[in-house]
Design a protein around this motif. Structure first.
Motif, PDB file in Angstrom:
ATOM      1  N   LYS A 148       0.835  -1.202   0.000  1.00 57.23           N
ATOM      2  CA  LYS A 148       0.000   0.000   0.000  1.00 57.23           C
ATOM      3  C   LYS A 148       0.871   1.253   0.000  1.00 57.23           C
ATOM      4  O   LYS A 148       0.547   2.249  -0.654  1.00 57.23           O
ATOM      5  CB  LYS A 148      -0.946  -0.014   1.202  1.00 57.23           C
ATOM      6  N   ASP A 149       1.973   1.214   0.755  1.00 52.90           N
ATOM      7  CA  ASP A 149       2.897   2.348   0.762  1.00 52.90           C
ATOM      8  C   ASP A 149       3.418   2.648  -0.636  1.00 52.90           C
ATOM      9  O   ASP A 149       3.445   3.803  -1.079  1.00 52.90           O
ATOM     10  CB  ASP A 149       4.102   2.055   1.672  1.00 52.90           C
ATOM     11  N   ILE A 150       3.846   1.611  -1.343  1.00 49.69           N
ATOM     12  CA  ILE A 150       4.432   1.780  -2.678  1.00 49.69           C
ATOM     13  C   ILE A 150       3.376   2.266  -3.670  1.00 49.69           C
ATOM     14  O   ILE A 150       3.638   3.139  -4.505  1.00 49.69           O
ATOM     15  CB  ILE A 150       5.062   0.453  -3.149  1.00 49.69           C
ATOM     16  N   ARG A 151       2.176   1.710  -3.572  1.00 51.86           N
ATOM     17  CA  ARG A 151       1.089   2.131  -4.470  1.00 51.86           C
ATOM     18  C   ARG A 151       0.752   3.603  -4.253  1.00 51.86           C
ATOM     19  O   ARG A 151       0.552   4.361  -5.216  1.00 51.86           O
ATOM     20  CB  ARG A 151      -0.139   1.256  -4.222  1.00 51.86           C
ATOM     21  N   ARG A 152       0.687   4.016  -2.985  1.00 52.76           N
ATOM     22  CA  ARG A 152       0.383   5.413  -2.674  1.00 52.76           C
ATOM     23  C   ARG A 152       1.484   6.331  -3.222  1.00 52.76           C
ATOM     24  O   ARG A 152       1.202   7.371  -3.822  1.00 52.76           O
ATOM     25  CB  ARG A 152       0.238   5.582  -1.161  1.00 52.76           C
ATOM     26  N   ASN A 173       1.151   6.628  -6.995  1.00 55.88           N
ATOM     27  CA  ASN A 173       0.008   7.468  -7.374  1.00 55.88           C
ATOM     28  C   ASN A 173       0.314   8.950  -7.180  1.00 55.88           C
ATOM     29  O   ASN A 173      -0.018   9.785  -8.028  1.00 55.88           O
ATOM     30  CB  ASN A 173      -1.217   7.088  -6.551  1.00 55.88           C
ATOM     31  N   PHE A 174       0.941   9.294  -6.065  1.00 55.38           N
ATOM     32  CA  PHE A 174       1.227  10.694  -5.781  1.00 55.38           C
ATOM     33  C   PHE A 174       2.254  11.265  -6.756  1.00 55.38           C
ATOM     34  O   PHE A 174       2.121  12.401  -7.228  1.00 55.38           O
ATOM     35  CB  PHE A 174       1.718  10.864  -4.346  1.00 55.38           C
ATOM     36  N   MET A 175       3.289  10.478  -7.064  1.00 54.54           N
ATOM     37  CA  MET A 175       4.329  10.985  -7.967  1.00 54.54           C
ATOM     38  C   MET A 175       3.803  11.192  -9.381  1.00 54.54           C
ATOM     39  O   MET A 175       4.293  12.048 -10.118  1.00 54.54           O
ATOM     40  CB  MET A 175       5.535  10.043  -7.977  1.00 54.54           C
ATOM     41  N   ASN A 176       2.774  10.429  -9.747  1.00 49.84           N
ATOM     42  CA  ASN A 176       2.222  10.549 -11.093  1.00 49.84           C
ATOM     43  C   ASN A 176       1.027  11.505 -11.182  1.00 49.84           C
ATOM     44  O   ASN A 176       0.534  11.775 -12.280  1.00 49.84           O
ATOM     45  CB  ASN A 176       1.809   9.171 -11.618  1.00 49.84           C
TER      46      ASN A 176
END
Length: 386
Positions: A64-68, A71-74
């Motif tokens: 979940k950390d990596i997915r978040r 998403n934020f960087m993109n």
């Protein structure tokens, strides 16, 4: 009356903080005032992965950390098509800078008024970064700086920006160096929020029995996130000075993360609760110790319950001073917090009841859903040139 689109899915209106609860109360007020026909919400959005609690709990935290983070960087490169035909409306009111930014291309040819209310307790891109794993945020800090474009574009693109009060802007000045440059005073309007009346489901006596708190204890309650910005850390630091009086107890609601409560028999953590109003009503004093605050709805909820309030003299809290209610006490710093609690403890029964009635009366005169909607309709008429 002009036709206004409130850019939020109607099925996402729920009684909680942020735009979901804010707009639920506004919709109720619009219905009571007979103006609901002039304001549309977005169609139902349906369920999403994020709203599936079972699936969220199944996914490993690191994933979940990596997915978040991804998403934020993109986010700065993403955009969305308009969910409805904007040209049917004289104004479109967005309730986050992210939502406005994501629909920037759809707004390119829109000729009506674009309105923004940012419900974030600080500038939005900083709030996003605070949700990340700290190690990820540090490692990708340069890339994450691009998130600033979300806030800068949205505040510049909006034709009107609505805050609940001038003091609610304080966290934006404090957390975003560029806010003073981006902010356009000519665009600003202020519409104090309102809420539906709150009620305790469990009696004061039963709440105290449940948690083993004596009936004659002086009970202080805190409800909210256990973090520094909400002032929970300051409360942890001040509480030992208050425990010198053996009648002082604390009843705390909210998940114990990232900070945890005191290991003291008169400091009781109940965790997350679906009945915060009974906990507030069971107390002698509600404390709102925010370090930074936008405009905390729990202040209004506590007023509607007729409870005494001790609040930090910051942000949106400060705006309540002008009403002169003897049931609201503002403080600066730990020493004033402790002294203010002592003053409230020394009130007579008659003084306490008078202060409680003053808070209840303030809610009814200024912060009902109907009052909220009346102010909002007047504001939107002015924005639309009526």
């Amino acid at each position: 009356m002009s036709k206004v689109l409130i850019h939020f899915p109607i099925d996402k209106l729920v009684p909680k903080g942020g735009p979901a609860g804010y707009l639920l109360n506004l919709r109720q007020g619009l219905i009571e005032c007979g103006f609901s026909g002039s304001f549309d919400f977005l169609p139902e959005a349906g369920a999403s992965i994020e709203s599936n609690a079972l699936l969220r709990n199944f996914v490993p935290k690191r994933l979940k950390d990596i997915r978040r983070l991804h998403n934020f960087m993109n986010l700065p490169n993403r955009s969305l098509a308009s969910p409805v035909d904007y040209s049917r409306y004289d104004a479109v009111h967005f309730h986050s800078t992210e939502d406005l930014y994501l629909h920037r291309k759809a707004l390119a040819d829109y000729c009506g008024k674009v309105v923004l209310t940012s419900h974030s307790p600080c500038v939005y891109h900083k709030e996003l970064i605070s949700r990340l794993n700290p190690s990820d945020a540090n490692h990708h800090c340069e890339r994450l700086k691009s998130l600033e474009v979300v806030d800068e574009f949205s505040f510049r693109r909006a034709d009107a920006v609505i805050f609940p009060c001038p003091d609610a802007e304080e966290p934006y000045f404090h957390t975003w160096a560029k806010y003073g440059e981006v902010r356009d005073p000519s665009k600003l309007s202020y519409v104090p929020t309102g809420i539906q009346p709150c009620h305790a489901d469990t009696s004061r006596t039963d709440v105290r029995k449940l948690y083993g708190i004596p009936e004659d204890a002086f009970l202080i309650t805190y409800i909210g996130r256990h973090n520094e910005i909400k002032g929970y850390g300051d409360l942890l630091h001040a509480a030992p000075r208050l425990f010198d009086d053996e009648k002082v107890w604390f009843l705390i609601a909210g998940r114990e993360e990232p900070l945890r409560g005191l290991g003291h028999p008169r400091w009781i953590e109940v965790g997350w609760t679906d009945d915060p109003h009974s906990i507030i009503s069971a107390a002698d004093l509600f404390i709102l110790p925010n370090r930074e605050t936008y405009y905390d709805l729990i202040m209004l909820e506590t007023l509607s319950l007729g409870q005494l309030i001790l609040a930090s003299n910051t942000g949106g809290n400060r705006s309540f001073e002008k009403y002169g209610s003897e049931g609201i006490v503002l403080y600066d710093g730990e020493d004033e917090l402790v002294m203010s609690v002592d003053r409230v403890k020394s009130l007579s029964n008659d003084q306490t009841e008078r202060a409680r009635r003053a808070n209840k009366a303030l809610y009814e005169s200024e912060f009902s859903c109907r009052k909220f909607a009346e102010r909002y309709v007047a504001c939107m008429k002015e924005i639309c040139g009526e």
